[in-house]
Design a protein around this motif. Structure first.
Motif, mmCIF file in Angstrom:
data_model
loop_
_atom_site.group_PDB
_atom_site.id
_atom_site.type_symbol
_atom_site.label_atom_id
_atom_site.label_comp_id
_atom_site.label_asym_id
_atom_site.label_seq_id
_atom_site.Cartn_x
_atom_site.Cartn_y
_atom_site.Cartn_z
ATOM 1 N N TYR A 233 14.123 0.419 2.007
ATOM 2 C CA TYR A 233 14.547 -0.181 3.273
ATOM 3 C C TYR A 233 13.528 -1.235 3.715
ATOM 4 C CZ TYR A 233 18.444 2.988 4.468
ATOM 5 O OH TYR A 233 19.647 3.651 4.504
ATOM 6 N N GLY A 234 12.262 -0.868 3.639
ATOM 7 C CA GLY A 234 11.206 -1.796 4.038
ATOM 8 C C GLY A 234 11.204 -3.052 3.185
ATOM 9 N N GLY A 235 11.447 -2.891 1.884
ATOM 10 C CA GLY A 235 11.460 -4.034 0.984
ATOM 11 C C GLY A 235 12.556 -5.031 1.325
ATOM 12 N N TYR A 236 13.757 -4.529 1.616
ATOM 13 C CA TYR A 236 14.860 -5.425 1.957
ATOM 14 C C TYR A 236 14.634 -6.104 3.307
ATOM 15 C CZ TYR A 236 17.365 -3.486 -2.030
ATOM 16 O OH TYR A 236 17.724 -3.125 -3.304
ATOM 17 N N LEU A 237 14.057 -5.365 4.260
ATOM 18 C CA LEU A 237 13.734 -5.962 5.551
ATOM 19 C C LEU A 237 12.701 -7.073 5.384
ATOM 20 C CD1 LEU A 237 13.735 -6.118 8.647
ATOM 21 C CD2 LEU A 237 12.067 -4.237 8.653
ATOM 22 N N LEU A 238 11.710 -6.823 4.540
ATOM 23 C CA LEU A 238 10.662 -7.818 4.332
ATOM 24 C C LEU A 238 11.180 -9.046 3.596
ATOM 25 C CD1 LEU A 238 7.633 -5.491 3.686
ATOM 26 C CD2 LEU A 238 7.704 -7.373 5.327
ATOM 27 N N LEU A 239 12.149 -8.853 2.718
ATOM 28 C CA LEU A 239 12.751 -10.017 2.067
ATOM 29 C C LEU A 239 13.385 -10.923 3.124
ATOM 30 C CD1 LEU A 239 13.685 -11.651 -0.373
ATOM 31 C CD2 LEU A 239 15.690 -10.147 -0.512
ATOM 32 N N VAL A 240 14.077 -10.319 4.088
ATOM 33 C CA VAL A 240 14.678 -11.098 5.174
ATOM 34 C C VAL A 240 13.600 -11.834 5.970
ATOM 35 C CG1 VAL A 240 15.979 -10.951 7.334
ATOM 36 C CG2 VAL A 240 16.696 -9.613 5.349
ATOM 37 N N LEU A 241 12.476 -11.160 6.248
ATOM 38 C CA LEU A 241 11.390 -11.786 7.003
ATOM 39 C C LEU A 241 10.751 -12.930 6.219
ATOM 40 C CD1 LEU A 241 9.609 -8.726 8.682
ATOM 41 C CD2 LEU A 241 10.889 -10.557 9.810
ATOM 42 N N VAL A 242 10.575 -12.738 4.916
ATOM 43 C CA VAL A 242 10.012 -13.802 4.080
ATOM 44 C C VAL A 242 10.930 -15.021 4.098
ATOM 45 C CG1 VAL A 242 9.515 -14.474 1.692
ATOM 46 C CG2 VAL A 242 8.659 -12.303 2.572
ATOM 47 N N LEU A 243 12.225 -14.786 3.963
ATOM 48 C CA LEU A 243 13.184 -15.894 3.969
ATOM 49 C C LEU A 243 13.227 -16.576 5.338
ATOM 50 C CD1 LEU A 243 16.088 -14.271 1.912
ATOM 51 C CD2 LEU A 243 14.419 -15.966 1.121
ATOM 52 N N ALA A 244 13.093 -15.781 6.406
ATOM 53 C CA ALA A 244 13.065 -16.364 7.750
ATOM 54 C C ALA A 244 11.822 -17.228 7.933
ATOM 55 C CB ALA A 244 13.092 -15.253 8.804
ATOM 56 N N MET B 226 0.827 -1.202 0.000
ATOM 57 C CA MET B 226 0.000 0.000 0.000
ATOM 58 C C MET B 226 0.866 1.260 0.000
ATOM 59 S SD MET B 226 -3.103 -0.988 -0.194
ATOM 60 C CE MET B 226 -2.428 -2.250 -1.280
ATOM 61 N N PHE B 227 1.965 1.221 0.738
ATOM 62 C CA PHE B 227 2.886 2.354 0.801
ATOM 63 C C PHE B 227 3.493 2.616 -0.577
ATOM 64 C CE2 PHE B 227 7.217 3.921 2.473
ATOM 65 C CZ PHE B 227 6.774 5.225 2.548
ATOM 66 N N GLY B 228 3.971 1.571 -1.235
ATOM 67 C CA GLY B 228 4.575 1.723 -2.559
ATOM 68 C C GLY B 228 3.593 2.206 -3.602
ATOM 69 N N ILE B 229 2.391 1.641 -3.586
ATOM 70 C CA ILE B 229 1.370 2.061 -4.548
ATOM 71 C C ILE B 229 1.000 3.524 -4.329
ATOM 72 C CG2 ILE B 229 -1.064 1.756 -5.177
ATOM 73 C CD1 ILE B 229 -0.646 -1.262 -4.704
ATOM 74 N N GLY B 230 0.916 3.916 -3.047
ATOM 75 C CA GLY B 230 0.570 5.301 -2.738
ATOM 76 C C GLY B 230 1.617 6.280 -3.263
ATOM 77 N N ILE B 231 2.906 5.981 -3.022
ATOM 78 C CA ILE B 231 3.976 6.864 -3.508
ATOM 79 C C ILE B 231 3.955 6.947 -5.034
ATOM 80 C CG2 ILE B 231 6.481 7.191 -3.644
ATOM 81 C CD1 ILE B 231 6.719 5.738 -0.987
ATOM 82 N N TRP B 232 3.725 5.814 -5.668
ATOM 83 C CA TRP B 232 3.815 5.718 -7.133
ATOM 84 C C TRP B 232 2.606 6.327 -7.842
ATOM 85 C CZ3 TRP B 232 2.589 0.806 -10.327
ATOM 86 C CH2 TRP B 232 3.003 0.979 -11.649
ATOM 87 N N LEU B 233 1.401 5.983 -7.383
ATOM 88 C CA LEU B 233 0.200 6.358 -8.123
ATOM 89 C C LEU B 233 -0.550 7.561 -7.547
ATOM 90 C CD1 LEU B 233 -1.294 2.840 -8.969
ATOM 91 C CD2 LEU B 233 0.111 4.322 -10.419
ATOM 92 N N LYS C 234 8.609 11.514 -3.507
ATOM 93 C CA LYS C 234 9.891 10.995 -3.984
ATOM 94 C C LYS C 234 10.870 10.778 -2.832
ATOM 95 C CE LYS C 234 9.857 13.189 -8.553
ATOM 96 N NZ LYS C 234 10.494 14.234 -9.385
ATOM 97 N N ALA C 235 10.815 11.665 -1.839
ATOM 98 C CA ALA C 235 11.727 11.556 -0.702
ATOM 99 C C ALA C 235 11.448 10.319 0.149
ATOM 100 C CB ALA C 235 11.626 12.813 0.160
ATOM 101 N N LEU C 236 10.282 9.690 -0.058
ATOM 102 C CA LEU C 236 9.909 8.523 0.727
ATOM 103 C C LEU C 236 10.334 7.211 0.080
ATOM 104 C CD1 LEU C 236 6.289 9.590 1.781
ATOM 105 C CD2 LEU C 236 8.396 9.763 3.123
ATOM 106 N N TRP C 237 10.824 7.270 -1.158
ATOM 107 C CA TRP C 237 11.200 6.039 -1.859
ATOM 108 C C TRP C 237 12.236 5.243 -1.086
ATOM 109 C CZ3 TRP C 237 8.402 3.495 -4.915
ATOM 110 C CH2 TRP C 237 7.672 4.068 -5.950
ATOM 111 N N LYS C 238 13.190 5.957 -0.473
ATOM 112 C CA LYS C 238 14.256 5.223 0.220
ATOM 113 C C LYS C 238 13.698 4.399 1.375
ATOM 114 C CE LYS C 238 15.735 9.063 3.212
ATOM 115 N NZ LYS C 238 16.884 9.930 3.582
ATOM 116 N N TYR C 239 12.637 4.878 2.022
ATOM 117 C CA TYR C 239 12.037 4.121 3.118
ATOM 118 C C TYR C 239 11.308 2.885 2.585
ATOM 119 C CZ TYR C 239 13.099 8.418 5.606
ATOM 120 O OH TYR C 239 13.754 9.489 6.134
ATOM 121 N N HIS C 240 10.715 3.035 1.406
ATOM 122 C CA HIS C 240 10.081 1.883 0.758
ATOM 123 C C HIS C 240 11.133 0.819 0.436
ATOM 124 C CE1 HIS C 240 7.183 -0.321 -1.640
ATOM 125 N NE2 HIS C 240 8.006 -0.298 -2.682
#
Length: 253
Positions: A194-205, A167-174, A186-192
């Motif tokens: 960071y969140g994406g890489y953290l979530l990849l770790v959680l998915v793998l865990a 929802m965060f990514g779609i909101g920034i984009w659209l 645009k300034a929020l992309w970096k947080y998206h």
């Protein structure tokens, strides 16, 4: 009288976020500047194997093939077999969504990459939701306990955070207006990111925890080391390609 200042123009800026679209100024987490950057006019699909990405592909395929072969080589259950099939497929698609967008640098490549990234994440999300629905239906029908394992707890936490991330990514984009306009969004992309890489770790865990469940060990007979190797390959393939500028980190200062 000639000016003493340099007349060289500044590097062009992306239309999607604030970092310059110059390959030599995009430094990955590991390696030299430009090592994990999509070259101008290079086919988008090459992003999936660029740099260390081929290691991630090996890991993603190992996780997918191990799961699917284990399911189909044992007795199928209508209300349980689709769960590992769909969750492993969702994970595979999620990894592809990350890999396709990571190396983009020019505005045109970023726009194309974002569309593919969003499409893959939509398919991944539908796969995850379907898999969760199956297992929750199984627990309800058979009156089984909910959240009785580490895998279950991680699954709920990760699924909830994934939805928020989407929802965060779609909101920034659209609809950047909800964040105060395009520039603020645009300034929020970096947080998206960071969140994406953290979530990849959680998915793998969550996948790693799945290997320790009674169903995986007792029914599917999955060897834990296969999941461990697949997870390790995904990590060493994805994270060295992380572009520091896209995370707001500039080592040149």
């Amino acid at each position: 009288m000639a000016s003493s200042e340099s007349t060289q123009p500044p590097p062009p800026l992306s239309t999607t976020d604030a970092e310059p679209a110059v390959p030599t100024e995009s430094e990955p987490l590991l390696g030299r500047p430009g090592d994990a950057i999509q070259k101008p006019d290079a086919p988008m699909f090459l992003n999936l194997v660029l740099g260390t990405a081929w290691l991630s592909q090996l890991g993603a395929l190992l996780l997918l093939v191990t799961t699917w072969s284990a399911v189909f080589l044992h007795k199928l259950g209508v209300l349980i077999s689709p769960h590992p099939l769909l969750q492993s497929l969702g994970t595979f698609l999620l990894i592809q969504a990350i890999l396709i967008l990571q190396p983009t640098s020019t505005p045109a490549a970023k726009r194309t990459g974002q569309r593919i990234h969003a499409s893959l994440h939509l398919l991944s999300f539908l796969s995850f939701i379907s898999g969760i629905t199956v297992i929750e239906t199984n627990k309800h029908v058979n009156h089984n306990a909910h959240l009785h394992s580490l895998h279950g707890y991680l699954g709920v936490i990760t699924g909830t955070l994934l939805f928020a991330q989407y929802m965060f990514g779609i909101g920034i984009w659209l609809v950047p207006g909800i964040f105060g306009g395009e520039e603020k969004a645009k300034a929020l992309w970096k947080y998206h990111r960071y969140g994406g890489y953290l979530l990849l770790v959680l998915v793998l865990a969550t996948i790693g925890a799945a290997a320790d469940t009674d169903y995986s060990k007792g029914v599917l007979k999955i060897e834990g080391w296969t999941f461990g190797l697949g997870i390790a390959l995904v990590v060493v393939g994805v994270f060295p390609r992380v572009q520091l500028r896209k995370l707001g980190i500039d080592r040149s200062r």
